[in-house]
Write a protein that holds these residues in place. Structure first.
Motif, PDB file in Angstrom:
ATOM      1  N   VAL A 228       0.713  -1.428  -0.269  1.00 21.94           N
ATOM      2  CA  VAL A 228      -0.286  -0.281   0.328  1.00 21.94           C
ATOM      3  C   VAL A 228       0.936   1.220   0.172  1.00 21.94           C
ATOM      4  N   PRO A 229       1.135   1.980  -1.263  1.00 19.99           N
ATOM      5  CA  PRO A 229       1.726   2.952  -0.766  1.00 19.99           C
ATOM      6  C   PRO A 229       1.725   4.621  -0.535  1.00 19.99           C
ATOM      7  N   LEU A 230       2.681   5.165   0.072  1.00 16.08           N
ATOM      8  CA  LEU A 230       2.092   6.962   0.967  1.00 16.08           C
ATOM      9  C   LEU A 230       2.252   7.078   0.215  1.00 16.08           C
ATOM     10  N   ILE A 231       1.175   8.000   0.011  1.00 16.40           N
ATOM     11  CA  ILE A 231       1.324  10.137  -0.158  1.00 16.40           C
ATOM     12  C   ILE A 231       1.610  10.302   0.211  1.00 16.40           C
ATOM     13  N   GLU A 232       2.656  11.045  -0.478  1.00 16.76           N
ATOM     14  CA  GLU A 232       3.758  11.859  -0.810  1.00 16.76           C
ATOM     15  C   GLU A 232       3.052  13.536  -0.130  1.00 16.76           C
ATOM     16  N   GLN A 233       3.343  14.202   1.106  1.00 18.99           N
ATOM     17  CA  GLN A 233       2.863  15.712   0.937  1.00 18.99           C
ATOM     18  C   GLN A 233       4.228  16.566   1.428  1.00 18.99           C
ATOM     19  N   LYS A 234       5.196  15.859   0.697  1.00 13.36           N
ATOM     20  CA  LYS A 234       6.278  17.120   0.747  1.00 13.36           C
ATOM     21  C   LYS A 234       6.069  18.113   0.007  1.00 13.36           C
ATOM     22  N   HIS A 235       5.362  18.335  -0.885  1.00 10.01           N
ATOM     23  CA  HIS A 235       5.155  19.137  -1.921  1.00 10.01           C
ATOM     24  C   HIS A 235       4.238  20.378  -0.810  1.00 10.01           C
ATOM     25  N   VAL A 236       3.777  19.845  -0.011  1.00  7.91           N
ATOM     26  CA  VAL A 236       3.098  20.579   0.615  1.00  7.91           C
ATOM     27  C   VAL A 236       3.651  20.948   2.356  1.00  7.91           C
ATOM     28  N   LEU A 237       4.301  20.437   2.666  1.00  9.27           N
ATOM     29  CA  LEU A 237       4.493  20.805   3.935  1.00  9.27           C
ATOM     30  C   LEU A 237       5.914  19.544   3.606  1.00  9.27           C
ATOM     31  N   HIS A 397      -0.418  27.144   9.741  1.00  9.75           N
ATOM     32  CA  HIS A 397       1.266  27.961  10.236  1.00  9.75           C
ATOM     33  C   HIS A 397       1.377  28.574   9.143  1.00  9.75           C
ATOM     34  N   TYR A 398       1.831  28.037   8.043  1.00  5.96           N
ATOM     35  CA  TYR A 398       2.959  28.674   6.923  1.00  5.96           C
ATOM     36  C   TYR A 398       2.475  29.785   6.438  1.00  5.96           C
ATOM     37  N   VAL A 399       1.263  29.405   5.471  1.00  6.86           N
ATOM     38  CA  VAL A 399       0.608  30.117   4.812  1.00  6.86           C
ATOM     39  C   VAL A 399       0.024  30.694   5.474  1.00  6.86           C
ATOM     40  N   LEU A 400       0.162  31.248   6.652  1.00 11.50           N
ATOM     41  CA  LEU A 400      -0.302  32.676   7.193  1.00 11.50           C
ATOM     42  C   LEU A 400       0.747  33.578   7.790  1.00 11.50           C
ATOM     43  N   SER A 401       2.347  32.810   7.285  1.00 13.01           N
ATOM     44  CA  SER A 401       2.909  34.131   8.032  1.00 13.01           C
ATOM     45  C   SER A 401       3.486  35.233   6.770  1.00 13.01           C
ATOM     46  N   ARG A 410       9.226  31.762   2.100  1.00 16.46           N
ATOM     47  CA  ARG A 410       8.514  32.958   0.504  1.00 16.46           C
ATOM     48  C   ARG A 410       7.726  31.349  -0.223  1.00 16.46           C
ATOM     49  N   ASP A 411       8.418  29.874   0.045  1.00 19.63           N
ATOM     50  CA  ASP A 411       7.572  29.049  -0.886  1.00 19.63           C
ATOM     51  C   ASP A 411       7.147  28.316  -0.547  1.00 19.63           C
ATOM     52  N   ASN A 412       6.600  28.283   0.664  1.00 27.44           N
ATOM     53  CA  ASN A 412       5.148  28.407   2.051  1.00 27.44           C
ATOM     54  C   ASN A 412       4.150  28.250   1.203  1.00 27.44           C
ATOM     55  N   ALA A 414       2.890  29.021  -1.675  1.00 28.76           N
ATOM     56  CA  ALA A 414       2.979  28.292  -2.593  1.00 28.76           C
ATOM     57  C   ALA A 414       2.077  27.484  -2.838  1.00 28.76           C
ATOM     58  N   GLU A 415       1.839  26.321  -2.433  1.00 29.71           N
ATOM     59  CA  GLU A 415       0.866  25.309  -2.362  1.00 29.71           C
ATOM     60  C   GLU A 415       0.358  25.365  -1.501  1.00 29.71           C
ATOM     61  N   VAL A 416      -0.870  25.441  -1.352  1.00 32.24           N
ATOM     62  CA  VAL A 416      -1.940  25.594  -0.355  1.00 32.24           C
ATOM     63  C   VAL A 416      -2.980  24.219  -1.014  1.00 32.24           C
ATOM     64  N   PRO A 417      -3.393  23.172   0.077  1.00 33.40           N
ATOM     65  CA  PRO A 417      -4.797  22.403  -0.461  1.00 33.40           C
ATOM     66  C   PRO A 417      -5.909  22.938  -1.074  1.00 33.40           C
TER      67      PRO A 417
END
Length: 510
Positions: A228-237, A397-401, A410-412, A414-417
């Protein structure tokens, strides 16, 4: 009929799961048999854990003594989290996410009235007494308050290694769990694809009807056997590494913090947890933005800045791939803990997800193999939703910074769920409300979003004019919070005083 459960892996996840199921179903030789297989050579990953208030109910359900828990797990009280330098990175940049709900939460629109009348006061400081207790190191209960009861809502800080040993002892002595210190060498499958048994070095094939994977990030059963694969979230966090170290107090009577402190750095953040005997400090960071040596330098600088020694033990390096499994329950195997996923330790959701998972398995325990597929479907739906909500809340927490001092910050933004982005659009003109989080057991309630949102300087452009009676009602709740603050400050001991009392005399039983 379901007669035998085999749990692979100990630690906090394995023993919490064994304890909750055994306490609910009273494992006995002629009834449900619960066996836990734990490799004697694999140390727990835990480096000092924070819990939510839910852990109090979990421990009570398992049947342990809170007094014994404090004595044996090097535990202390946790009343929330303090976030430093997350908003703009300045010296005065700090806010609280307390465990207690705002006074009047759900009765009036507190954010609207706060913004209109008292915007100069931090939101949490106005609507809750708990940030003030944390600032002054107060305990959340009195000497005479019974076990698991509270004056102010609280969870725990604890030593993860000692916690696993504590739970194991209770499960074996009080709950009838069978223990096998052994190595699993192979997974034996049935013709239909279910797991038939686990091959071990000393005990041969260990058969079962339901297998619970608590093997940590290796995910021996769900990940490796079933693929069962891991759905990676490194592009978000982005965080994927941590450096952890234990720091001695300068004296035996040094104050114990009432909260987890999280201090933002150039490419991550540093946790600071106060246990009775030491501080647990660690730097969580994104390896794509900072080297290990640079991260360690920031960690060492923080320790000195917060009163710690210049010479510290060599920090322990941890690496992780943020994400969660595509399924958590497949055939007759369910993963709980790190084997199911891990995002990052911000807001201490890891043990809370373990508690929720174990509780749902116990409460929905299928009577037959036929019913198991139905339970699995419900379980997967529930925890897919919960993992996605954890990601939304942490990303908030990151988006509001407003920090722009490094590429990481700055990059944090860019990717918002998608769901979080939609909610932020709604919240431009209204406060987070219960209608935004309408499941019976949400991971984070709307109140938590309010604490983060308005703690980090977000402002909602409330379109309607507030009614005069609402202003009066809100003022009454603001005053109620202030009155409670004064009363509790005068009536509650500091953390170390209460913990010392517990170790010597214990707490009253409920």
């Amino acid at each position: 009929m379901l007669k035998s459960i085999v749990i692979v892996g100990g630690g906090s996840a394995g023993w919490l799961t064994a304890g909750l199921i055994a306490a609910e179903h009273r494992a006995a030789p002629d009834g449900l048999r619960i066996t836990l297989i734990e490799s004697p050579d694999v140390p727990p990953i835990g480096v000092g854990e924070g819990t939510w208030p839910s852990m109090r109910d979990t421990l009570r359900r398992i049947g342990v003594s809170e007094s014994d828990f404090f004595r044996e797990c090097d535990a202390s009280f946790k009343q929330g989290s303090r976030f430093n330098r997350w908003t703009d990175g300045g010296d005065r940049d700090a806010y609280f996410h307390p465990f207690s709900l705002p006074q009047g939460y759900g009765e009036v629109n507190l954010p609207e009235q706060w913004q209109a009348q008292h915007p100069q006061i931090p939101f949490a400081d106005l609507v809750s007494f708990q940030p003030h207790l944390c600032v002054h190191g107060r305990a959340p209960k009195q000497v005479m308050t019974p076990e698991f009861a509270s004056v102010a809502n609280y969870g725990y800080h604890l030593d993860a290694g000692k916690f696993g040993v504590f739970l194991r002892k209770h499960c074996l002595e009080k709950l009838g769990v069978h223990y096998m210190p052994d190595h699993v060498t192979a997974v034996n499958a049935q013709e239909n694809g279910d797991i038939a048994s686990l091959q071990t070095v000393k005990h041969g094939a260990v058969a079962g009807d339901l297998f619970i994977d608590c093997t940590g990030m290796q995910s021996l059963l769900l990940g490796q056997h079933y693929g069962v694969p891991l759905i990676e979230q490194k592009h978000v966090l982005y965080n994927d590494s941590a450096l952890a170290v234990q720091i001695a107090y300068p004296s035996d009577n040094y104050p114990i913090a009432s909260q987890t402190s999280s201090t933002a750095q150039s490419a991550g953040w540093i946790w600071d947890i106060g246990l009775p005997t030491r501080r647990g400090v660690g730097h969580v960071y994104a390896s794509g933005y900072i080297s290990d040596d640079q991260a360690e330098a920031e960690l060492r600088a923080y320790i000195v800045q917060t009163g710690g020694p210049e010479e510290i033990p060599q920090p322990r390096k941890l690496s992780f791939n943020p994400g969660y499994r595509a399924q958590f329950w497949h055939r007759n195997c369910v993963a709980i803990g790190l084997s199911a996923g891990f995002i990052e330790p911000l807001e201490a959701s890891a043990l809370a997800i373990v508690e929720m998972s174990a509780a749902m398995v116990s409460e929905d325990l299928p009577a037959t193999r036929e019913a198991m597929d139905i339970v699995a479907k419900r379980f997967n739906d529930t925890f897919r939703y919960r993992w996605e909500r954890v990601i939304d809340f942490l990303k908030l927490h990151y988006v509001l910074s407003r920090r722009r001092d490094s590429a990481y910050w700055r990059d944090n933004t860019a990717e918002v769920p998608e769901r979080l982005g939609e909610l932020l659009t709604l919240w431009r003109h209204r406060a987070p409300s219960r209608s935004d989080f309408n499941r019976i057991e949400e991971v984070f309630p709307a109140a938590s979003y309010q604490y983060i949102l308005y703690g980090m300087g977000f402002r909602s452009d409330f379109s309607r004019s507030p009614k005069p009676e609402e202003a009066a009602r809100s003022d009454a709740y603001f005053q109620e919070a202030a009155t409670l603050t004064k009363k509790m400050m005068n009536g509650l001991p500091d953390n170390r005083t209460l913990i010392n009392h517990i170790k010597l005399h214990g707490l009253q039983k409920i």
